[in-house]
Scaffold this motif. Sequence first.
Motif, PDB file in Angstrom:
ATOM      1  N   THR A 106     -10.600 -12.982  -2.955  1.00 49.47           N
ATOM      2  CA  THR A 106      -9.612 -13.658  -3.587  1.00 49.47           C
ATOM      3  C   THR A 106      -8.349 -12.973  -3.952  1.00 49.47           C
ATOM      4  O   THR A 106      -7.349 -13.819  -4.269  1.00 49.47           O
ATOM      5  CB  THR A 106     -10.233 -14.035  -5.216  1.00 49.47           C
ATOM      6  OG1 THR A 106     -10.518 -12.991  -5.819  1.00 49.47           O
ATOM      7  CG2 THR A 106     -11.518 -14.810  -4.781  1.00 49.47           C
ATOM      8  N   GLY A 107      -8.179 -11.905  -3.828  1.00 51.94           N
ATOM      9  CA  GLY A 107      -7.173 -11.135  -4.216  1.00 51.94           C
ATOM     10  C   GLY A 107      -6.763 -10.990  -5.869  1.00 51.94           C
ATOM     11  O   GLY A 107      -5.613 -10.459  -6.041  1.00 51.94           O
ATOM     12  N   LYS A 108      -7.724 -11.335  -6.539  1.00 52.49           N
ATOM     13  CA  LYS A 108      -7.526 -11.278  -7.950  1.00 52.49           C
ATOM     14  C   LYS A 108      -8.501 -10.624  -8.632  1.00 52.49           C
ATOM     15  O   LYS A 108      -9.504 -10.435  -8.042  1.00 52.49           O
ATOM     16  CB  LYS A 108      -7.469 -12.769  -8.654  1.00 52.49           C
ATOM     17  CG  LYS A 108      -6.182 -13.525  -7.955  1.00 52.49           C
ATOM     18  CD  LYS A 108      -6.316 -15.019  -8.620  1.00 52.49           C
ATOM     19  CE  LYS A 108      -5.459 -15.966  -7.943  1.00 52.49           C
ATOM     20  NZ  LYS A 108      -5.326 -17.368  -8.524  1.00 52.49           N
ATOM     21  N   VAL A 109      -8.311  -9.904  -9.927  1.00 54.10           N
ATOM     22  CA  VAL A 109      -9.363  -9.226 -10.549  1.00 54.10           C
ATOM     23  C   VAL A 109     -10.335 -10.335 -10.964  1.00 54.10           C
ATOM     24  O   VAL A 109     -10.061 -11.197 -11.805  1.00 54.10           O
ATOM     25  CB  VAL A 109      -8.615  -8.588 -11.669  1.00 54.10           C
ATOM     26  CG1 VAL A 109      -9.764  -7.913 -12.417  1.00 54.10           C
ATOM     27  CG2 VAL A 109      -7.703  -7.591 -11.403  1.00 54.10           C
ATOM     28  N   MET A 110     -11.643 -10.125 -10.562  1.00 55.73           N
ATOM     29  CA  MET A 110     -12.697 -11.061 -11.079  1.00 55.73           C
ATOM     30  C   MET A 110     -13.769 -10.210 -11.813  1.00 55.73           C
ATOM     31  O   MET A 110     -13.961  -9.079 -11.615  1.00 55.73           O
ATOM     32  CB  MET A 110     -13.554 -11.531  -9.806  1.00 55.73           C
ATOM     33  CG  MET A 110     -12.418 -12.205  -8.672  1.00 55.73           C
ATOM     34  SD  MET A 110     -11.610 -13.617  -9.280  1.00 55.73           S
ATOM     35  CE  MET A 110     -13.172 -14.683  -9.451  1.00 55.73           C
ATOM     36  N   HIS A 114      -4.945  -4.831  -1.132  1.00 56.42           N
ATOM     37  CA  HIS A 114      -5.809  -4.727  -2.401  1.00 56.42           C
ATOM     38  C   HIS A 114      -6.897  -3.453  -2.366  1.00 56.42           C
ATOM     39  O   HIS A 114      -7.301  -3.120  -1.204  1.00 56.42           O
ATOM     40  CB  HIS A 114      -6.884  -5.975  -2.671  1.00 56.42           C
ATOM     41  CG  HIS A 114      -5.828  -7.190  -2.541  1.00 56.42           C
ATOM     42  ND1 HIS A 114      -5.202  -7.424  -3.527  1.00 56.42           N
ATOM     43  CD2 HIS A 114      -5.875  -8.023  -1.865  1.00 56.42           C
ATOM     44  CE1 HIS A 114      -4.507  -8.440  -3.487  1.00 56.42           C
ATOM     45  NE2 HIS A 114      -4.907  -9.019  -2.270  1.00 56.42           N
ATOM     46  N   SER A 157     -13.263  -9.713  -5.697  1.00 57.63           N
ATOM     47  CA  SER A 157     -11.868  -9.670  -6.014  1.00 57.63           C
ATOM     48  C   SER A 157     -11.210  -9.339  -4.504  1.00 57.63           C
ATOM     49  O   SER A 157     -10.007  -9.387  -4.304  1.00 57.63           O
ATOM     50  CB  SER A 157     -11.527  -8.553  -6.874  1.00 57.63           C
ATOM     51  OG  SER A 157     -12.185  -7.302  -6.478  1.00 57.63           O
TER      52      SER A 157
END
Length: 790
Positions: free
Chosen positions: A638-642, A627, A635
């Motif tokens: 979590t590894g996701k776009v926040m 990432h 992010s």
Amino acid sequence: MDGVNLHAFTENAARLGMRIQETFNERTRDLSITRGGASIFDMPDDKVKNIGKQLDSSSDREKLDAMKRLIALISKGRNVSNYFPQVVKNVASQNIEIRKLVYIYLLRYAEHEPDLALLSINTFQKDLTDPSPLIRAMALRVLSGIKVPMVCSLVVLAIKKCAADLSPYVRKAAALAIPKTFQLDSTQQSALISVITTLLRDRSPLSIGSAVIAFESVCPTRLDLLHQQYRRLCKLLIDVDEWGQIDLLNLLLRYARTMLPKPIVSLNGESTEEELDDDLQLLLSSSEPLFRSKNPAVVLAAVRVFYYAGSPSSTSRTVDPLIRILQVSREAERVVLAYLLVITRAHPQLFSTKYPRFLVRTDDPPQVKRNKINALLNLCSLDNHQALLREFMDYADDGDDSVVADAIHAIGRCAKLVPSCTQQGLSALMTMIKSRHDVVVSSAVLVLKSLVQNQLLTAPSVSTSSHSPLIIISQLARRMDDIKHSQARACVLWLVGQYSTTQGSSRIEGIADWAPDVLRKSAKSFNTEEPLVKLQALTLAAKLFLLCPTDQTLGLLSRYVFSLGKYDLNYDVRDRTRMLASLLAGVSPTNNGREQQGGVVLRREQVMKVLFDSKAGIDEDEAICHHRSSIGSLSLVTGKVMHGDDILPEWLEAGIDPALRQNDEGVAPLTLPPQAISSAGSSLQRALGSAGVTSIVLTPTGNSTPSHDARESWRDLDKFYASDSDKKRSESSSEEQGSEGEGDQGDKSGEVESEDDEDEDGDEDESDEEDREEESAESDARTTTMTMVA
């Protein structure tokens, strides 16, 4: 005798225990420790019905018990809003414990019952002047929690009043009320910004953290408000509360990257020189003590400051703090590893000797194991690659499929980073493809494909060893039936089609013996395969037919696969079939395609260029994704776009003028008019003369320095007093002349003042004030003289 004494001792001990129990129950009855602790949360329905009667009771004990039960029901998720009118009646109770619980209840239900909450606004306003700081703060909390737009102006006035309160706790409550008010009514922004400016100048570290929160909520782009407060906030950083330190560090980091010049790194021969701005160095030196904080979040915030605002050499200071908090708790370890993945990727040399701290434990959560594997992979070098390779092989036996996949991919990456261990990695991967677990086999195939492709591209000559690329491909082709994963099967088909050419003797000229059998198996199971596998099966059929278009068996197999793809349900498969059929139209020895196909028809050599050399394939080793989020963002964890993550601003090549950050922190001198100063000086001189004390000469302490001659004369005490007496005589003569001039001016002004009685009265008042000032100055001078004489 001993038995009688023992019996009496037992009885006395029992009596003493009962007495202690009774005393304890009596003393803790109000605290509800023994009698009401569990009963409040596990109360029967009949006691719930009595809450209304208890609230209307005249006994404070009953009201307090009722409020405790209501708060307990709120904590259990019960809706007790029907008691709101009865609770509001007790908002002005004289019992402070009841008022605290009433305020907690109102904070919970004021939004749902705004009309009834408005009835108690007068009480809240009176409580803003209560002697107890706790009551004042809670009154402001409830007042700002009533989300009714019509009372915003009253809330702003209350915030202004509490922002100037003597108690830092009340000022903190005022800062926390600012975001609520701004969210309710954004038109009050200008008034709130002025309050925030006042709170940022607060000397108490208790309210600074809350003021920063208010600043980020109301005016996050107004960094110009921090110019004169920047240095003071840096020095105050160590005394702020823990969570306030986090917000303040983030704000100072954003200010530094926006307003301060970027650190300059220059090479001077073999050495590296770094130039940091003084204010930036102040931020780093003020943040460094926070590395020893007990709160891991504070340490991570300080690490973020050093990583994004410090010089490259200062990043080494973050190593020991990160390693220390790595073992604090499981939750902290999860977040710290996310930070370490970013730092080890950019600066692996800092943690190269610390790799044993990242070894995977059997009781680690799956995501922690994956992060540790990636961190160890970042630290792989010539010195530790053997130990890490053995660790990765051991992790391939983990019970979690994602951990197994990451460990096997790490083996491939380790073999790529250190070519000397390639054969060892290939041996381990060839052993793994014989496993009974589909995840192990599929992951090993994906990594083998990447390693084989890399070896064939870097060293095209075929090796005679047992792990040469072509031998590995042949072994994968023979184990096609054992590979169940769709992506792994597609990789095997691509490898077979790409590297199936041979120079030796075979049944089909120019094609390895195992290649047509792979095409036969893929044609047999074509209808049950995934679309990804079907696409590679079509490409394999086209490549084999292109290598030997005269073989009748290959032609039949290819046409059969194309006929299946032509009527497939997936449109990608149908499009790939039409494309390959068009490319092979001019390759068929019957030349039937030339008569039926319109447009340009490619020759066999051109089609081979398109199918074999157009694309080298996708490197599946990049499955371990990294990432690119900045540290400190959600992010990254979590590894996701926040949404809501702060975007770190870019550095300015040249910062703003440092003079804007000048702020005199000392007490400002008292400014008096020149007439008052001269009258006070003359009064002091007269008082000292009447007392018979030599006048005192004060040396200047400002920027002005005495001349060289004056310094030379001060070395002799007699010359000093002689010069002082001369100055005294000259000043007295000038004062007499000035007094005569003032007398003349007074006569002239008297003539003018006689024309207006009102002006005369005003001048008499001013003269009286001057006389009082002279008398006070004389009394102060006498006091000073007596002190000096004593």
